[in-house]
Design a protein around this motif. Sequence first.
Motif, short mmCIF file in Angstrom:
data_model
loop_
_atom_site.label_atom_id
_atom_site.label_comp_id
_atom_site.label_asym_id
_atom_site.label_seq_id
_atom_site.Cartn_x
_atom_site.Cartn_y
_atom_site.Cartn_z
N VAL A 182 0.85 -1.19 0.00
CA VAL A 182 0.00 0.00 0.00
C VAL A 182 0.89 1.24 0.00
CG1 VAL A 182 -1.63 1.36 1.37
CG2 VAL A 182 -1.95 -1.10 1.14
N PHE A 183 0.62 2.14 -0.92
CA PHE A 183 1.39 3.38 -1.02
C PHE A 183 0.47 4.54 -0.65
CE2 PHE A 183 2.65 7.21 -3.25
CZ PHE A 183 4.02 7.27 -3.02
N ALA A 184 0.95 5.44 0.20
CA ALA A 184 0.21 6.65 0.57
C ALA A 184 1.20 7.79 0.70
CB ALA A 184 -0.56 6.45 1.87
N ALA A 185 0.82 8.94 0.18
CA ALA A 185 1.73 10.09 0.24
C ALA A 185 0.93 11.38 0.18
CB ALA A 185 2.73 10.04 -0.91
N ILE A 186 1.59 12.47 0.60
CA ILE A 186 1.02 13.81 0.51
C ILE A 186 1.84 14.57 -0.52
CG2 ILE A 186 0.52 15.95 1.75
CD1 ILE A 186 0.41 14.25 4.32
#
Length: 227
Positions: free
Chosen positions: A180-184
Amino acid sequence: MSHLVCQYCSHRNTGAESRCTHCGGPLKAAEKLLAAASGPVVSGTAEAAVAGAANVVKGVEKTVAKHIPWRIGIIGVVVLAVLGFFGIRACSLPTLSLATADPSRSLPVALRTAAQCERPDGATRTTKCVIGANDPLLLGGIAGGRPMAFTMAVLPPDRLIETLGQWRTAGGVTVADGPVFAAIGPTSTVWFADQRTGFRLETEAFSGRAAAQTFLARTGLGVTGRP
């Protein structure tokens, strides 16, 4: 043990068969058949020999007419069954594929409940959704008091890898980088992707990086190892 010979086609049969294994005709001991067949020849009567041959032909015709049709019928039923099976599978495959590619199934419950989504775009398969300005997910003015829009899609592996490469090099803040990839993003947008399903989500800009981080926490998108 003497051979059994077919009365119709003269095929020699061995074993305990009750009918000819070649044409299905009745069997007779070889010695008896030879004696019966030699009678007309010894007498020299050509008409009797011709009549015997005609009887053999008629017997074969009756046997073929009796045994062949039901075999052809069984073969026909089997062929129709096979064609029907593959026809059903061919009709059902597109439905299964579309169901698997529905991006809304990958949304966390809180986000799926809050968002109002349009029908997927026919060309890009991208779905646009909007969260109302007064929804609890946006409390505290994290979206600047306005509705928050985001897009989502299910991408093939090559396109998802390309998207992740662009996000990683864009200069944002990575929150999770694994299955899972999450970024701002640099402009306080939220980027999310699940490499196991091909799901991708991208929001509009929040009021700041902390606001985007709050949205990730409220929706559960930023949880590492999220199912």
